[in-house]
Scaffold this motif. Structure first.
Motif: not given
Lengths: 141, 40
Positions: A12-17, A96-107, B27-30
């Motif tokens: 729902e948040l647009g993320a893929r696990l 947790v990694i953005t679509s640009k390859g930057e991480s917002t969480l490294e646990y 893809g486009q999301g996290p």
């Protein structure tokens, strides 16, 4: 924490696990059956990815006071450790990694049973989604 | 090694034992990448 329980919320948040283990790929089907996880599941039997992400490995991180306390707590909650299919001394982690390859969480788990909280993951995903969307908006202009 | 490099340079295996590039998995999301201790 059972991360796959967050799968719907993450979607729902647009993320893929994506879940990665370190046993043989032949163990994946059994893991699915036992855990009920239906999402993306892969294996890194050589543990190259684990080393690249600098995850802990060793006897001291696997068997210590904190890991034993978590094991007792999990046992009391009804969880049972089955036969280990992979490297018993390897610790895991959540990124947790953005679509640009930057991480917002490294646990990086320091011991068995050491996981980020669901709120830590949720917060990192929201931040990563904002950063990812920011980039997409910029690309469209 | 940056996170981008890690994702570009590493591959994982699917259930059939086929190699899959990590950077092809989202893809486009996290991406929430969870490495578990083992499959047990």
């Amino acid at each position: 924490m059972q991360l796959h329980c967050m799968e719907d919320e993450l979607e729902e948040l647009g993320a893929r696990l994506v879940v990665v283990g370190n046993g043989s790929p032949s163990f994946i089907a059994g893991f699915r059956e036992k855990s009920g996880f239906t999402g993306a599941l892969y294996s890194d039997p050589s543990r190259v990815l684990y080393r690249s992400l600098q995850l802990e490995r060793g006897l001291r991180s696997s068997i210590n006071g904190r890991s034993m306390a978590r094991a007792v707590s999990a046992f009391r909650s009804g969880h049972r450790q089955s036969q280990v299919q992979g490297d018993a001394f390897q610790q895991g982690g959540v990124f947790v990694i953005t679509s640009k390859g930057e991480s917002t969480l490294e646990y990086r788990s320091q011991f068995a049973g050491d996981h980020p909280t669901t709120s830590e993951i949720r917060r990192a995903v929201v931040e990563a989604a904002a950063l990812s969307n920011k980039g997409q908006s910029y690309d469209r202009t | 090694m940056s996170m981008s490099q890690v994702l570009e340079e590493n591959r994982v295996l699917d259930e059939a034992g086929q190699a899959v590039a990590l950077d092809s998995l989202w893809g486009q999301g996290p991406l929430v990448l969870a490495l578990v201790r083992h499959f047990g």
